[in-house]
Design an enzyme around this catalytic site. Structure first.
Site, PDB file in Angstrom:
ATOM      1  N   ASN A   9       0.845  -1.195   0.000  1.00  0.00           N
ATOM      2  CA  ASN A   9       0.000   0.000   0.000  1.00  0.00           C
ATOM      3  C   ASN A   9       0.888   1.257   0.000  1.00  0.00           C
ATOM      4  OD1 ASN A   9      -1.473   2.272   1.095  1.00  0.00           O
ATOM      5  ND2 ASN A   9      -3.128   0.842   1.591  1.00  0.00           N
ATOM      6  N   ASP A  73      -1.539  -3.919   9.598  1.00  0.00           N
ATOM      7  CA  ASP A  73      -2.875  -4.303   9.146  1.00  0.00           C
ATOM      8  C   ASP A  73      -3.848  -3.347   9.803  1.00  0.00           C
ATOM      9  OD1 ASP A  73      -4.223  -6.337   7.413  1.00  0.00           O
ATOM     10  OD2 ASP A  73      -5.501  -6.404   9.186  1.00  0.00           O
ATOM     11  N   PHE A 155      -5.523   8.574   2.018  1.00  0.00           N
ATOM     12  CA  PHE A 155      -5.886   7.507   1.086  1.00  0.00           C
ATOM     13  C   PHE A 155      -7.109   6.796   1.637  1.00  0.00           C
ATOM     14  CE2 PHE A 155      -3.064   5.479   4.136  1.00  0.00           C
ATOM     15  CZ  PHE A 155      -3.599   4.206   4.312  1.00  0.00           C
ATOM     16  N   ASP A 158     -10.146   8.136   3.985  1.00  0.00           N
ATOM     17  CA  ASP A 158      -9.800   9.418   4.611  1.00  0.00           C
ATOM     18  C   ASP A 158     -10.708  10.582   4.198  1.00  0.00           C
ATOM     19  OD1 ASP A 158      -7.851   8.381   6.210  1.00  0.00           O
ATOM     20  OD2 ASP A 158      -6.170   8.935   4.910  1.00  0.00           O
ATOM     21  N   LYS A 178      -2.180  14.276  10.266  1.00  0.00           N
ATOM     22  CA  LYS A 178      -2.716  12.908  10.392  1.00  0.00           C
ATOM     23  C   LYS A 178      -1.767  12.024  11.205  1.00  0.00           C
ATOM     24  CE  LYS A 178      -4.140   8.806   7.846  1.00  0.00           C
ATOM     25  NZ  LYS A 178      -4.212   8.094   6.566  1.00  0.00           N
TER      26      LYS A 178
HETATM   27  O1  CZF Z   1      -8.452   6.122   4.564  1.00  0.00           O
HETATM   28  C1  CZF Z   1      -7.731   5.365   5.164  1.00  0.00           C
HETATM   29  N1  CZF Z   1      -6.742   5.865   5.946  1.00  0.00           N
HETATM   30  C2  CZF Z   1      -5.948   5.108   6.704  1.00  0.00           C
HETATM   31  O2  CZF Z   1      -5.072   5.605   7.404  1.00  0.00           O
HETATM   32  C3  CZF Z   1      -6.189   3.712   6.614  1.00  0.00           C
HETATM   33  N2  CZF Z   1      -5.624   2.674   7.211  1.00  0.00           N
HETATM   34  C4  CZF Z   1      -6.262   1.606   6.721  1.00  0.00           C
HETATM   35  N3  CZF Z   1      -7.214   1.940   5.851  1.00  0.00           N
HETATM   36  C5  CZF Z   1      -8.127   1.095   5.094  1.00  0.00           C
HETATM   37  O3  CZF Z   1      -7.978  -0.223   5.497  1.00  0.00           O
HETATM   38  C6  CZF Z   1      -7.356  -0.998   4.467  1.00  0.00           C
HETATM   39  C7  CZF Z   1      -6.225  -1.733   5.069  1.00  0.00           C
HETATM   40  O4  CZF Z   1      -6.134  -3.066   4.636  1.00  0.00           O
HETATM   41  P1  CZF Z   1      -4.757  -3.767   4.786  1.00  0.00           P
HETATM   42  O5  CZF Z   1      -4.211  -3.481   6.141  1.00  0.00           O
HETATM   43  O6  CZF Z   1      -4.847  -5.171   4.370  1.00  0.00           O
HETATM   44  O7  CZF Z   1      -3.843  -2.938   3.775  1.00  0.00           O
HETATM   45  P2  CZF Z   1      -3.652  -3.061   2.215  1.00  0.00           P
HETATM   46  O8  CZF Z   1      -4.224  -4.341   1.712  1.00  0.00           O
HETATM   47  O9  CZF Z   1      -4.141  -1.816   1.584  1.00  0.00           O
HETATM   48  O10 CZF Z   1      -2.055  -3.117   2.096  1.00  0.00           O
HETATM   49  P3  CZF Z   1      -1.074  -4.223   2.755  1.00  0.00           P
HETATM   50  O11 CZF Z   1      -0.316  -3.524   3.835  1.00  0.00           O
HETATM   51  O12 CZF Z   1      -1.912  -5.337   3.290  1.00  0.00           O
HETATM   52  O13 CZF Z   1      -0.176  -4.656   1.645  1.00  0.00           O
HETATM   53  C8  CZF Z   1      -6.818   0.004   3.458  1.00  0.00           C
HETATM   54  O14 CZF Z   1      -6.772  -0.528   2.161  1.00  0.00           O
HETATM   55  C9  CZF Z   1      -7.795   1.129   3.607  1.00  0.00           C
HETATM   56  O15 CZF Z   1      -8.935   0.822   2.873  1.00  0.00           O
HETATM   57  C10 CZF Z   1      -7.191   3.244   5.765  1.00  0.00           C
HETATM   58  N4  CZF Z   1      -7.946   4.057   5.039  1.00  0.00           N
HETATM   59 MG    MG Z   2      -3.870  -6.035   2.701  1.00  0.00          MG
END
Ligand code: CZF
Ligand code: MG
Length: 204
Positions: A9, A73, A155, A158, A178
């Protein structure tokens, strides 16, 4: 000792780089990009799955390398939706959904409840996997979501999230603001002493 971030991400990578004095290397720069199956039942389990997967692959690929792995996560939860999307935040609108699909699905879910705004909170679990052990810390950010998009910073969800004590959405607030109040920033504040401890172990 290299600090390798187990995330695909770009928003998270940007925030970690901004919050860490240490150099942060994306795992894809060392191993190439690939998806990790996140089938844990909690944020902590999924964070550990990601960090362990990357740590194992690094050990196979660079057996004499000196590194530890950090993962995140995270997700957003709405009490009015019984905690959804929670650990499913990244795939709320289905497998392969992008940030926009997920954002508008959540806006529609809020509207479907007949609400213009409703309480919400973000959770982040940060896992660290190293030769010395495994660690997990958590952070939370409380606030509310609104039924529309405001701003284009941050992102994910948010642009619809207003942190407690603020009038603006995270889409309208700068990354520096943030980071000081975010779930990720709070979890990282707890992770930093662990990172320092691992660095000291590395030296002695
Ligand atoms: O607006 C947001 N601000 C943030 O600060 C934030 N933190 C988490 N999220 C949401 O929760 C999912 C995590 O899922 P997640 O932890 O599996 O991450 P991901 O799949 O995007 O990447 P990875 O780290 O797994 O590779 C993300 O995609 C976002 O939709 C956020 N949204
Ligand atoms: Mg993920």
């Amino acid at each position: 000792m290299k600090l390798v971030l187990a995330t695909g991400n770009k928003g998270k990578l940007r925030e970690f780089r901004q919050m860490c004095q240490d150099e942060v290397v994306a795992f894809s720069d060392l191993l190439g990009a690939f998806d990790i199956v996140e089938d844990g039942a909690t944020f902590a389990e999924n964070a550990l799955i990601k960090a362990r997967t990357i740590y194992k692959k690094l050990k196979e690929t660079y057996p004499s390398g000196n590194y530890f792995v950090i993962s995140d996560d995270s997700g957003i939860s709405l009490p009015v939706l019984d905690g959804a999307p929670g650990i499913y935040s990244a795939r709320y609108a289905g497998e392969g959904a992008n940030d926009k699909d997920n954002l508008y699905k959540l806006i529609n879910a809020v509207k479907a409840k007949g609400l213009k705004e409703t309480p919400a909170y973000y959770t982040a679990a940060i896992a660290i996997v190293s030769q010395y052990g495994e660690y997990v810390v958590h952070g939370w950010m409380h606030g509310k979501v609104i039924d529309k998009v405001r701003g284009d910073k941050g992102f994910g969800y948010d642009p619809m999230f207003i942190p407690s004590g603020f009038e603006k959405t995270l889409g309208e607030l700068d990354d520096e603001v943030k980071s000081k109040i975010s779930h990720r920033g709070k979890a990282l504040a707890l992770a930093k002493p662990i990172i320092q401890m691992l660095r000291r172990k590395d030296i002695h």
